[in-house]
Every structure is written in C-alpha cells, then in structure tokens.
Design an enzyme around this catalytic site. Structure first.
Site, PDB file in Angstrom:
ATOM      1  N   GLY A   1       0.825  -1.201   0.000  1.00 22.22           N
ATOM      2  CA  GLY A   1       0.000   0.000   0.000  1.00 22.22           C
ATOM      3  C   GLY A   1       0.855   1.245   0.000  1.00 22.22           C
ATOM      4  O   GLY A   1       2.079   1.189   0.160  1.00 22.22           O
ATOM      5  N   PRO A   2       0.248   2.394  -0.193  1.00 23.41           N
ATOM      6  CA  PRO A   2       0.989   3.652  -0.252  1.00 23.41           C
ATOM      7  C   PRO A   2       1.608   3.998   1.096  1.00 23.41           C
ATOM      8  O   PRO A   2       1.254   3.426   2.132  1.00 23.41           O
ATOM      9  CB  PRO A   2      -0.076   4.670  -0.668  1.00 23.41           C
ATOM     10  N   PRO A   3       2.529   4.965   1.125  1.00 25.05           N
ATOM     11  CA  PRO A   3       3.163   5.357   2.388  1.00 25.05           C
ATOM     12  C   PRO A   3       2.152   5.959   3.363  1.00 25.05           C
ATOM     13  O   PRO A   3       1.189   6.619   2.968  1.00 25.05           O
ATOM     14  CB  PRO A   3       4.203   6.399   1.961  1.00 25.05           C
TER      15      PRO A   3
ATOM     16  N   VAL B   1       0.047   4.484   5.535  1.00 27.17           N
ATOM     17  CA  VAL B   1      -1.219   3.823   5.864  1.00 27.17           C
ATOM     18  C   VAL B   1      -1.087   2.910   7.077  1.00 27.17           C
ATOM     19  O   VAL B   1      -2.061   2.277   7.486  1.00 27.17           O
ATOM     20  CB  VAL B   1      -1.761   3.024   4.658  1.00 27.17           C
ATOM     21  N   GLY B   2       0.134   2.804   7.648  1.00 29.60           N
ATOM     22  CA  GLY B   2       0.290   2.037   8.876  1.00 29.60           C
ATOM     23  C   GLY B   2       0.802   0.630   8.684  1.00 29.60           C
ATOM     24  O   GLY B   2       0.567  -0.229   9.531  1.00 29.60           O
ATOM     25  N   LYS B   3       1.551   0.362   7.603  1.00 35.02           N
ATOM     26  CA  LYS B   3       2.040  -0.996   7.367  1.00 35.02           C
ATOM     27  C   LYS B   3       3.083  -1.391   8.415  1.00 35.02           C
ATOM     28  O   LYS B   3       3.047  -2.494   8.968  1.00 35.02           O
ATOM     29  CB  LYS B   3       2.646  -1.080   5.957  1.00 35.02           C
ATOM     30  N   THR B   4       4.031  -0.500   8.671  1.00 36.81           N
ATOM     31  CA  THR B   4       5.103  -0.832   9.613  1.00 36.81           C
ATOM     32  C   THR B   4       4.584  -0.939  11.038  1.00 36.81           C
ATOM     33  O   THR B   4       4.899  -1.895  11.768  1.00 36.81           O
ATOM     34  CB  THR B   4       6.217   0.225   9.522  1.00 36.81           C
TER      35      THR B   4
ATOM     36  N   SER C   1      -4.455   2.607 -17.941  1.00 37.55           N
ATOM     37  CA  SER C   1      -5.712   3.062 -17.333  1.00 37.55           C
ATOM     38  C   SER C   1      -6.135   4.441 -17.803  1.00 37.55           C
ATOM     39  O   SER C   1      -7.086   5.000 -17.263  1.00 37.55           O
ATOM     40  CB  SER C   1      -5.577   3.071 -15.803  1.00 37.55           C
TER      41      SER C   1
ATOM     42  N   LYS D   1      -8.331   4.301  -6.627  1.00 35.28           N
ATOM     43  CA  LYS D   1      -8.782   5.373  -7.519  1.00 35.28           C
ATOM     44  C   LYS D   1     -10.078   6.004  -7.017  1.00 35.28           C
ATOM     45  O   LYS D   1     -10.257   7.228  -7.075  1.00 35.28           O
ATOM     46  CB  LYS D   1      -8.959   4.822  -8.935  1.00 35.28           C
TER      47      LYS D   1
END
Length: 807
Positions: free
Chosen positions: A368-370, A372-375, A700, A743
C-alpha cells in the site's frame, strides 16, 4: 721456447667420454674400469704408451645427452688397480685443456682424436685487480669450507697461487651444475674463469644464508608451538585439579567452550556441529586466525534461542480487541491474524502439533501507499499474539550476504539479517517485519530477493541454512510480515511465496477517527501538552484531512497536527494565547496557513481545469496511492503543417500506445460519433499530462485521452464532477484495469461525485468502503460511446467554444 712449442704441438689421444660429468685441470679422479668406454680408453692409452716415454695419456671429454663438448682435458693414467669397493679402476690426473680437432685412428677400441693444448698463461707479475679477485675467491671458499667442516682443505686452497689452478679448483664444488662446470672448462682465459668461479661461489653462499635463515625461523616456530602446546596442557591439567579440589564451576566468561556447548540446550545436529568446531579450537593455537573465527561462530550459535519460544495468546477476542484499538480500518489484515490464531488454538486443543514437521507461520505481504500504517501494524500483530517483535529494514539492500550471511572464511564475516533478527528477538517464533521489500536491489554481489525465497517459502523455511552458521534453522514458526509500496516492484517468484494483503488507504471519516484516537494523543505528549489543554473539534480534523493533506495515508496529517500543536504551545509561552484552547475549523488558517488542496467543486467555474474543451479528468495509481490525473488535448494550426501526434508529460510506453489507440479509434469511428475528424488529418494533435516531472505509465488512461480528444473535436466540455478510468480498444470497448479502490478513494478526496469504471471491474466495488460508495455515483460501462455520453456536457453556442491550440 720448448714449453711454448710443447703447448702448441698437435696431440693424438684416445677419448674417455664422461657422461653428465666434468673434470677440470688439476683434479684427480678415480674411474671404474667396468665401464666399457673407460676400459677401452685406458687400454688404448696404455698401448700407445709402450712406444712413447712417460705415463699413458688420455683425453677426458664431457658427453651431455650423447653430444661431446668442444673442449676436453688432457689426463694421465697415474695408477691402475682396485677401487675401495674392490672393482677394477684407474686413477686419472687432469693436466690441462685441449681443443678437440678431427678424429683419427689408433690402437685399441677407443675413439682417437687430434687435439691442441690451450694456452693458459697469465701475466707476471699479476695486475692488482687480479690479485684482489684471487683473495676474494679464497675468502669465499674458506667460508664455505668452514661451514661444511672441511678444515683440512682450507690450507690447501690458501696455498694455491696460480690463478688458473685456483679457478679450476672450483671443479670439486658439489653445488655446481654440469652446465656451470662446462662453462668453466670452455673458458680459456684464467682471469675470466676465476671471475666466473667467484660469482658461482658468491651466489651459492647467498642461497645458503637464505636457506639457513628460513630453516632457523621454521625451527623456532615449531619449538614455540611445541612449548606452547605443552604449557597449555599443563595449564589445563592445573585448572582441572583446582576445579576438582574447590568444586568450582566454569562461569560465562570461561574459555571452556566444550562445557558451554554440552550445557546448552541445542538441537542434536547443531550440538554435533558445535562439538566439531570445539575440537578444531582445542587443536589450534592462539596465534592461528582460525581460533578467533571458531570462537566467534560458537558465541553466535550459543546466543541463538534454539529452543526458546513464547506462548501464543489464544484469547481470540482479546487479540481482535487489541488490533481494533491500535489500528482503524485494515480489516483484511486483522481477519488474517485472527484466522491464524484461531487455527493454531484449535490444533493445540486437539494435540495435532506441527504439520509435516513444520508449524505453519504466516507470511503476509502488506502492499500500500506510504503512511497507511504498514510498519506500525507489525507491532500491533506481535502485541495481539503475545510474541516478540523485530524489524528488518531491507530498503537499499543489494548484497545477498545481508540475507544469507557471509562465509566464515571472509574477514569480519557475520550471520545474515534473518539470523540476527532471531537472536535479537530471543525467541524462535517472533513476528519479523521485512520492511520495504520492494526496494531490495541487485548487482554483482548477488540478488537479495532471490535469497529471500527460502526464507519466505512455508514449504522450505523449516530448514533454512545461513552461510555463516551452516546449520539448519527452523523459521516455520515465525510470522513474517513484508511491507511494500509498489506491488509491481516485488519479484514475481517472491510474491508467489506470500499472501497479498492490499492496504489502499483511508477514507476521510477513517482519517478523522485515526487522528482523534491515535495521532492527536501522541502529538500532544510530544508537544508537552495535555488533552484538556488543547482539543481539536471534528470540523478542524476533517478540514486538515481533506484540504491540508490529500494523501492515502495519515503521515502528513500527523505532521500537520504536530505543527498546529507546536504553534499553540509557542503562542502560549509568548503570552499570546491562553489555555485550554479548542481549535476550530476557522482557526486553522491563522495557525498553519491556507489550505493546499482546495476541491475542484469549491472553485469558480471559470477557474476549473475542465472549463475549456479538451480537458478530461482521469484516475491513476502512484506509489503514494490513488490520485487524480488531468489530460489536456489541443490541435495545431493547419498552416504550420505539423501533422501526427505529439505526447508530453514523461509518459511510459504503455500510455503512448494508449494515446495512439485513442487517436486511431476517433479517426475510424469519428463519423458515427458526429465528430469533425477531418481536422485530425490536417492538424497535429497534442496530448499533455501536467506534472511533467513525474513519470507516468500504466493501462488506465485510454478512456480519458479518448474523452479529451472527443471534447476537443466536438467543442463540448467534460463535466467537472466526472472522473474516469479504463483502457480502450480499437473497436471502442472499455477494458478492465487495476487499483479500483485506490482510484475511488482519490476521487472521493478530490470532491468528484461521478466515476466511470469498466464493467468488468464492477466486482472490485466490494472492496470500496460503503461510506465512499454512498457519496459517489459509479457507472460501469463497456463501450467508449457510453463514456462520452456520460462525460461530455451538452453542446454550447459555437461562439462560446474556445478550442485550445498548440503553442
């Protein structure tokens, strides 16, 4: 005069060949008469001596590989009798050099040749340099003889005054090769011959000195090692006796690795490998570098938690509560962790244990984009499961040894990052977060992504081998979480080993909840404030999320909150503001400036991007999440003669092909769409994507470019509230694309109310949050004609139409 005439009188002599041997004048040598050539030559000389006065004379000639030398030595047979071993022999004395001539005949079976004595006279008195040369030779010969213990020969050498005899005396030297002796034999000038002999003797003495030095060093090293070995054995025996007398035990600082290995709780194969290394260590010396390598390896093995495991928290509802409390949204990840714990709990309750020797740790890829809470999600997962947490940063790693470790033969070798993470966690079943796995590089040092294949393969990682450890490490109970921003940057083979979980970003409502429950309390503490002193109402948080930070995650939202709180704290310290203070929507501009992202719907109609024909609103996915992408089209002046298609905006090959397809479709189907496509033949079309510094690619934007060109040709504006995504074919079909959720979230953030997507992407709407779908009018289409019908506004007065022209 008689001597001179004798020197140059031709001689007729029998030849005695010497195989691989050389005799110089002045030497006395015994020869074995059992040799046929020797016996024939001696008998021939004796037969000739019966008719001539004096002793029998013979010519000694070196024969190397069947070839005779050009110079021989005149010898006299001094005596014929028995040698020391009882065999018949003859004693020959070498008299002088003879230049060999043509062959002739004589008595006996020997080979007879003619020869001439070589003049070997030297000037009398001797020149000074010749005298010095003779002294040097005698000194060198004396030094060599003394080293060999031949003291009785020293006086004889010192007594030789004749330069020629002194040079020929080197013929007795055993260190001279056959070639060197032949060179001395064929050198007629006595002074040159003495120089040659002196040089040979000097070189040999230098070689002897080097050999003696090496032998001395080797012997000293051997003696030292033997002495050290004995002392160590004695010291070990003394320590053992002291331990037995006093009942002492080895502490952690002890060097007794054998006791430490035997006392440690190691797997059987690891114990065997460690004991082998201990055996090597005990045989090696302290000076050996191998000893240091073995100690470091043993320390690493003993530090690893081979049988240490934390007990999983099987309170499924409690784990779900922890995940919900620490992270808003992200339902897919929470459900996967809950499923993992539920299955493990049921297997444990039924005593099923491991599966095929493996435990089945999860391997999840969070993409996911930076922001968003992945880490931070990794820590929450570890907290919910009751496990240790360790993070491994992979961004920029290019060396395969960073993953698999270095070979122990390298200086400064270390285990890989996976082994170090296990050691740092102190448990064999931690939660390991592989951060930024899409930014792993590869070069001449190897491919780290390929090294990760075994780490992340649930079917293989129970026997993972690190190059440094070289023993099997069971990683099957580790929960691996990998984070990435761009899915396409992850190698396909590596992605196949992991379960993909998409984190497409947050809605505005979710951002408000996250800011209120997580970001604001954390930033209040960092700013030295307390919650009653400063509060932000929901309107302020919503405006911060919608107009000050337009992003998929919440990183910039947190920065804005931190900036706002710092401003309030500074104003309070300056006496400009009293606390407590509630920040409202109207206070934001005075505190942190104007908004950076004003919705298109809030601007004046004349200022909007789509206020002129030829501009359409598209949707795209970037590394930072979904985004709104404007496409501008214009036609060149027919008088310039610039036909064809011009593309700008740093486009990739896929988007360039989409533009060609859009142009081809309008040229072939423009008539049925009632578009003046004749302009496309005479006037060049220019399609531009603003933000030209940002690379753009992906399938797209086909419908967006087609809509922009159709708007330009028809003069009809594209509706301001419409955004679209999809690819177009040459027949006008709208083809599916990816990233629908991202999107639609971007369209929602940008204030768009109507979105056009391909019909085949309609199933992807299930992933879009319900509150977003409620505010969007989503149209799923199959043909570009439906797109034009929905996107283009009704035709205007021709006088009002402003068709942009290319500059």
């Amino acid at each position: 005069m008689a001597a001179e005439s004798e020197a140059f009188t031709p001689l007729t002599l029998p030849v005695l060949p010497l195989d691989d041997e050389v005799v110089l004048p002045g030497m006395v040598v015994p020869l074995d008469l059992n040799d046929a050539d020797v016996r024939a030559a001696v008998e021939a000389a004796q037969a000739a001596a019966r008719t001539e006065p004096g002793k029998p004379r013979i010519l000694l000639v070196p024969r190397i590989d069947g070839t005779y030398a050009s110079t021989g030595v005149l010898g006299t047979v001094e005596q014929v009798g028995r040698l020391a071993d009882g065999d018949p022999g003859a004693l020959i004395r070498a008299r002088g050099r003879v230049s060999i001539g043509a062959g002739t005949t004589g008595p006996g079976a020997a080979l007879w040749v003619e020869g001439t004595r070589i003049d070997e006279t030297v000037p009398d008195p001797l020149p000074g340099h010749v005298t010095e040369l003779a002294k040097e030779y005698k000194a060198l010969a004396t030094a060599w003889l003394r080293k060999r213990g031949a003291w009785q020969v020293v006086d004889r050498v010192q007594a030789i005054d004749d330069v020629s005899a002194l040079a020929d005396n080197s013929g007795y030297s055993p260190f001279l090769s056959t070639d060197q002796k032949i060179e001395l034999l064929e050198t007629a000038d006595p002074v040159a011959r003495l120089k040659l002999a002196t040089q040979h003797l000097r070189d040999h003495l230098a070689e002897q000195d080097v050999a003696e030095t090496i032998a001395k060093d080797v012997q000293e090293g051997v003696d030292k090692q033997q002495r050290e070995f004995l002392l160590r054995k004695q010291l070990e025996a003394v320590r053992k006796e002291l331990r037995e007398i006093n009942g002492e035990q080895d502490g952690e600082e002890s060097d007794d690795y054998r006791a430490r290995v035997e006392a440690a709780d190691l797997p059987e194969k690891v114990r065997e490998a460690a004991l082998k290394e201990v055996d090597k260590l005990e045989r090696s010396s302290d000076q050996s570098p191998e000893g240091g390598w073995i100690r470091t390896w043993l320390d690493t093995v003993l530090e690893l938690p081979w049988n240490e495991r934390t007990e999983d928290s099987y309170d499924i509802q409690g784990a779900q509560t922890v995940l919900d409390a620490e992270h808003a949204g992200l339902q897919d990840v929470k459900e996967r962790i809950t499923e993992y714990l539920a299955v493990r709990k049921r297997r444990a309750e039924r005593g099923l244990g491991v599966v095929g020797g493996r435990r089945g740790g999860a391997v999840l890829a969070l993409v996911g984009p930076p922001g968003v809470g992945k880490t931070s999600l990794g820590e929450s997962v570890a907290h919910a499961m009751g496990r240790k947490f360790v993070r491994v940063a992979l961004g920029g790693v290019r060396d395969e040894a960073e993953i698999r470790g270095h070979r122990r033969t390298y200086v400064g070798a270390l285990p890989g990052r996976i082994v170090r993470a296990i050691r740092e966690a102190g448990s064999m079943n931690p939660v390991v977060l592989l951060d930024e796995i899409d930014k792993v590089g590869s070069d001449f040092r190897g491919d780290p992504a390929a090294a990760l294949l075994e780490v992340l393969d649930p079917a293989q990682n129970h026997t993972f081998r690190d190059h440094y450890l070289e023993v099997e490490l069971d990683l099957s109970d580790v929960v691996f979480l990998a984070t990435a921003n761009v899915l396409e940057a992850i190698p396909e083979a590596l992605l196949d080993r992991m379960e993909l979980v998409r984190l497409d970003g947050y809605t505005e409502d979710e951002k408000v909840v996250i800011a209120r429950d997580h970001l604001l309390p954390r930033q209040l503490e960092r700013a030295g404030l307390e919650s009653p002193e400063v509060t932000l109402d929901e309107g302020a948080l919503r405006k911060l999320a919608g107009e000050y930070t337009r992003e998929a995650g919440v990183r910039n939202l947190e920065r804005s909150i931190a900036r706002l709180l710092r401003k309030v704290a500074a104003q309070h310290e300056l006496g400009e503001r009293k606390l407590p203070f509630t920040v409202t929507e109207d206070d934001l501009r005075a505190l942190i400036g104007r908004p950076h992202h004003v919705p298109e719907s809030a601007t004046d109609p004349a200022e909007r991007r789509t206020a002129v024909p030829g501009v359409a609103t598209g949707l795209a996915v970037t590394g930072a999440g979904g985004d709104v992408l404007y496409v501008e089209a214009s036609l060149a002046d027919p008088e310039t003669g610039a036909a064809g298609l011009t593309l700008t905006g740093q486009l990739g090959d896929v988007m360039k092909e989409s533009a060609q397809i859009a142009l081809s479709f309008l040229r072939s189907h423009g008539a049925e769409l009632e578009l003046p496509v004749g302009d496309l033949k005479d006037r060049g079309a220019h399609i531009h994507f603003p933000a030209g510094a940002v690379p753009k690619d992906g399938p797209s934007a086909g419908v967006t470019m087609t809509t922009a060109l159709a708007s330009l040709l028809s003069g009809r504006l594209v509706r301001t509230d419409v955004a679209m995504t999809g690819e177009v074919s040459l027949t006008g079909r709208v083809l599916p694309i990816g990233g629908v959720k991202q999107k639609l979230l971007a369209a929602h953030r940008a204030g768009v109310t109507t979105v056009i997507i391909p019909k085949r992407n309609e199933a992807d709407l299930d992933d879009v949050p319900a509150e977003v779908l409620e505010k969007l009018d989503v149209h799923a289409v199959t043909d570009i004609r439906q797109v034009l019908e929905l996107a283009l506004a009704p035709a205007q007065n021709p006088a009002e139409v402003k068709v942009p022209a290319a500059a």
